[in-house]
Design a protein around this motif. Structure first.
Motif, PDB file in Angstrom:
ATOM      1  N   LEU A  90       1.151  -1.302   0.233  1.00  0.00           N
ATOM      2  CA  LEU A  90       0.472  -0.354   0.130  1.00  0.00           C
ATOM      3  C   LEU A  90       0.527   0.983  -0.324  1.00  0.00           C
ATOM      4  CD1 LEU A  90      -3.409  -1.079   2.586  1.00  0.00           C
ATOM      5  CD2 LEU A  90      -3.140  -0.426   0.019  1.00  0.00           C
ATOM      6  N   ASN A 107      -0.279   4.069  -2.836  1.00  0.00           N
ATOM      7  CA  ASN A 107      -0.556   5.310  -2.678  1.00  0.00           C
ATOM      8  C   ASN A 107       0.139   6.667  -3.598  1.00  0.00           C
ATOM      9  OD1 ASN A 107      -1.532   7.015  -0.086  1.00  0.00           O
ATOM     10  ND2 ASN A 107       1.036   7.998   0.405  1.00  0.00           N
ATOM     11  N   THR A 108       1.623   6.793  -3.114  1.00  0.00           N
ATOM     12  CA  THR A 108       2.194   6.965  -4.470  1.00  0.00           C
ATOM     13  C   THR A 108       2.190   7.262  -5.610  1.00  0.00           C
ATOM     14  OG1 THR A 108       4.518   6.896  -2.737  1.00  0.00           O
ATOM     15  CG2 THR A 108       4.678   6.855  -4.955  1.00  0.00           C
ATOM     16  N   ALA A 157      -1.819   8.452  -6.239  1.00  0.00           N
ATOM     17  CA  ALA A 157      -1.580  10.332  -6.196  1.00  0.00           C
ATOM     18  C   ALA A 157      -0.975  10.456  -7.609  1.00  0.00           C
ATOM     19  CB  ALA A 157      -0.795  10.800  -4.536  1.00  0.00           C
ATOM     20  N   ALA A 185       5.294  11.944  -2.576  1.00  0.00           N
ATOM     21  CA  ALA A 185       4.248  11.240  -1.495  1.00  0.00           C
ATOM     22  C   ALA A 185       3.876  11.096  -0.428  1.00  0.00           C
ATOM     23  CB  ALA A 185       3.283  10.422  -2.037  1.00  0.00           C
ATOM     24  N   VAL A 221       3.929   5.382   4.403  1.00  0.00           N
ATOM     25  CA  VAL A 221       1.977   4.661   4.552  1.00  0.00           C
ATOM     26  C   VAL A 221       3.060   3.645   5.740  1.00  0.00           C
ATOM     27  CG1 VAL A 221       0.448   2.401   4.644  1.00  0.00           C
ATOM     28  CG2 VAL A 221       0.705   4.646   2.564  1.00  0.00           C
ATOM     29  N   ARG A 248      -8.705   1.639  -2.952  1.00  0.00           N
ATOM     30  CA  ARG A 248      -8.393   3.800  -3.794  1.00  0.00           C
ATOM     31  C   ARG A 248      -9.283   4.599  -3.003  1.00  0.00           C
ATOM     32  NH1 ARG A 248      -6.500   5.488  -8.988  1.00  0.00           N
ATOM     33  NH2 ARG A 248      -6.726   7.669  -9.032  1.00  0.00           N
ATOM     34  N   LEU A 299      -6.772   5.193   0.367  1.00  0.00           N
ATOM     35  CA  LEU A 299      -5.849   5.715  -0.259  1.00  0.00           C
ATOM     36  C   LEU A 299      -5.315   7.235  -0.162  1.00  0.00           C
ATOM     37  CD1 LEU A 299      -3.759   3.485  -2.332  1.00  0.00           C
ATOM     38  CD2 LEU A 299      -3.495   3.128  -0.579  1.00  0.00           C
ATOM     39  N   HIS A 317      -6.543  10.168   2.460  1.00  0.00           N
ATOM     40  CA  HIS A 317      -5.472  10.315   3.302  1.00  0.00           C
ATOM     41  C   HIS A 317      -4.644  11.520   2.041  1.00  0.00           C
ATOM     42  CE1 HIS A 317      -5.809   7.829   6.696  1.00  0.00           C
ATOM     43  NE2 HIS A 317      -5.687   7.007   5.959  1.00  0.00           N
ATOM     44  N   TYR A 344      -1.532  13.290   0.237  1.00  0.00           N
ATOM     45  CA  TYR A 344      -1.015  12.732  -0.792  1.00  0.00           C
ATOM     46  C   TYR A 344       0.221  12.884   0.547  1.00  0.00           C
ATOM     47  CZ  TYR A 344       1.014  16.727  -2.995  1.00  0.00           C
ATOM     48  OH  TYR A 344       2.160  17.649  -3.175  1.00  0.00           O
ATOM     49  N   TRP A 385      -1.951   2.416   8.115  1.00  0.00           N
ATOM     50  CA  TRP A 385      -3.160   1.684   8.111  1.00  0.00           C
ATOM     51  C   TRP A 385      -3.693   1.527   8.680  1.00  0.00           C
ATOM     52  CZ3 TRP A 385      -5.929   0.619   2.957  1.00  0.00           C
ATOM     53  CH2 TRP A 385      -6.858   0.116   3.176  1.00  0.00           C
TER      54      TRP A 385
END
Length: 403
Positions: free
Chosen positions: A55, A59-60, A63, A282, A285, A316, A319, A322, A324, A330
């Motif tokens: 994740l 996340n990156t 973003a 980003a 996590v 998605r 993610l 939050h 970025y 998590w």
């Protein structure tokens, strides 16, 4: 060139958004992320394929997928490049540990990454480039730096002369990361650097070319047999695919130094131009109290969530809930909360608000890709009576969530 993944559906949306304001790590300011011409260019550092997508990776990429979507909504064409670091020490070490060929390990994990990105509706790169596909041009770039006096040999390895490069290019040490040299040294050592290598002109000078070692992959080249260093790979791919100055160079915040610092240095030394208009990063996590990382093994993998039946839209949304740039953790509630939100959105009736909610969605995202504020706009519209067709299209295009 490596095969990316399928393009998701990108619906037409009423009207146009604005070029987004994005936080530039180098200047510590919000900067309008807009190209000089009609095409915005983006380079996001890709994976080292020795384990499945977790994740933190997702996340990156989600973003900066948001950035791509905002550019398209503003009417820009987009050219996006991403590398695959498919030859590097962590990959070789994992392959040796597991008793498999490093190329087979890389191929397996790249396939898994493609599947995860497709499931998350991430727009694929136009140029998806494995480092092993660009050995020759990378070696030529190293040879050019040697010829310019901006690189030097220690035994058969080749290092970048950061001090000399700062004298002749737009780049200077600390320009991207805003770190002082004494702050850089421990990070450099922790993230693949070798500050104690005898014969280096400066402890922070990074490796450009690793000479042939027994038991490691290598290639013949104009600078001798061996393989590229980490930072020069991305510099060469970005220059080849996007030109001298990208609109945005991006990745996780753990890449800010030394990777982006020295990738920018190499590119500027080769061209005499800034590597990017701005640098975006980003946040990290965490899981179970620690930053999610392969070395710690505390990974929540996208593929495993999907295998357990999780709707990728829920992943998605979790993610996107939050900002970025934030570091966050998590938890066991992250996915159920996101799925509950998705359920409320899907159950919302059709409404007509005269375009006000779509305008509010665009405004929230315009200011540094503020996805939590954007989700709040949709939540408010649901609470007020429903989602207009225009807002539904905006949710699909700008947030990557098809209801």
């Amino acid at each position: 060139m490596a095969q990316a993944w399928p393009q998701p559906e990108l619906p037409d949306v009423l009207g146009r958004g604005l070029a987004p304001l994005v936080y530039d790590s180098a200047s510590d300011a919000l900067v309008t992320a807009a190209p000089a011409g009609e095409t915005a260019t983006l380079y996001v550092c890709g994976i080292t394929p020795y384990d499945a997508t977790h994740l933190g990776h997702a996340n990156t990429y989600v973003a900066f997928d948001t950035l791509q979507r905002l550019w398209r909504d503003a009417g820009f064409a987009v050219r996006y490049a991403q590398n695959i670091t498919d030859v590097d020490d962590p990959l070789l070490e994992r392959a040796a540990r597991d008793g498999i060929d490093w190329r087979d390990l890389a191929a397996t994990e790249i396939d898994g990454f493609r599947a995860d990105m497709a499931a998350l509706e991430v727009i694929p790169p136009d140029a998806y480039v494995a480092v092993t596909e660009r050995i020759e041009p990378t070696a030529v770039a190293v040879a050019e730096l040697l010829a310019q006096g901006l690189a030097y040999r220690v035994d058969d390895d080749i290092y970048f002369d950061a001090t000399a490069a700062a004298d002749v290019s737009p780049w200077s040490l600390g320009q991207e990361s805003r770190l002082a040299p004494d702050e850089m040294l421990p990070i450099f050592a922790e993230r693949g650097g070798d500050p104690d290598r005898a014969g280096k002109r400066d402890p922070l000078d990074p490796l450009l070319w690793r000479a042939r070692r027994d038991g490691e992959p290598w290639w013949d080249s104009p600078v001798g047999p061996g393989r590229p260093g980490w930072h020069i790979e991305c510099a060469v791919i970005a220059l080849d695919e996007l030109g001298d100055t990208a609109t945005v160079l991006a990745g996780g915040s753990d890449l800010l130094f030394p990777h982006h610092e020295f990738s920018a240095a190499h590119a500027s030394a080769l061209t005499g131009e800034p590597a990017a208009q701005l640098y975006a990063h980003a946040g990290m996590v965490a899981y179970q109290g620690e930053k999610m990382s392969k070395s710690l093994g505390n990974l929540v993998k996208v593929s495993e969530l999907r295998a357990r039946g999780a709707d990728p839209r829920g992943i998605r949304l979790a993610l996107l809930s939050h900002h970025y740039r934030d570091d966050w953790e998590w938890t066991d509630a992250s996915l159920p909360d996101a799925l509950a939100r998705l359920g409320r959105w899907q159950a919302a009736p059709i409404a007509d608000d005269g375009g006000a909610s779509l305008a509010a969605l665009r405004e929230a995202l315009h200011r540094d890709l503020d996805t939590p504020a954007a989700l709040a706009v949709v939540d408010a519209a649901v609470a007020a009576g429903g989602l207009s067709p225009e807002l539904r299209a905006g949710i699909h295009l700008l947030l990557g969530i098809k209801l």
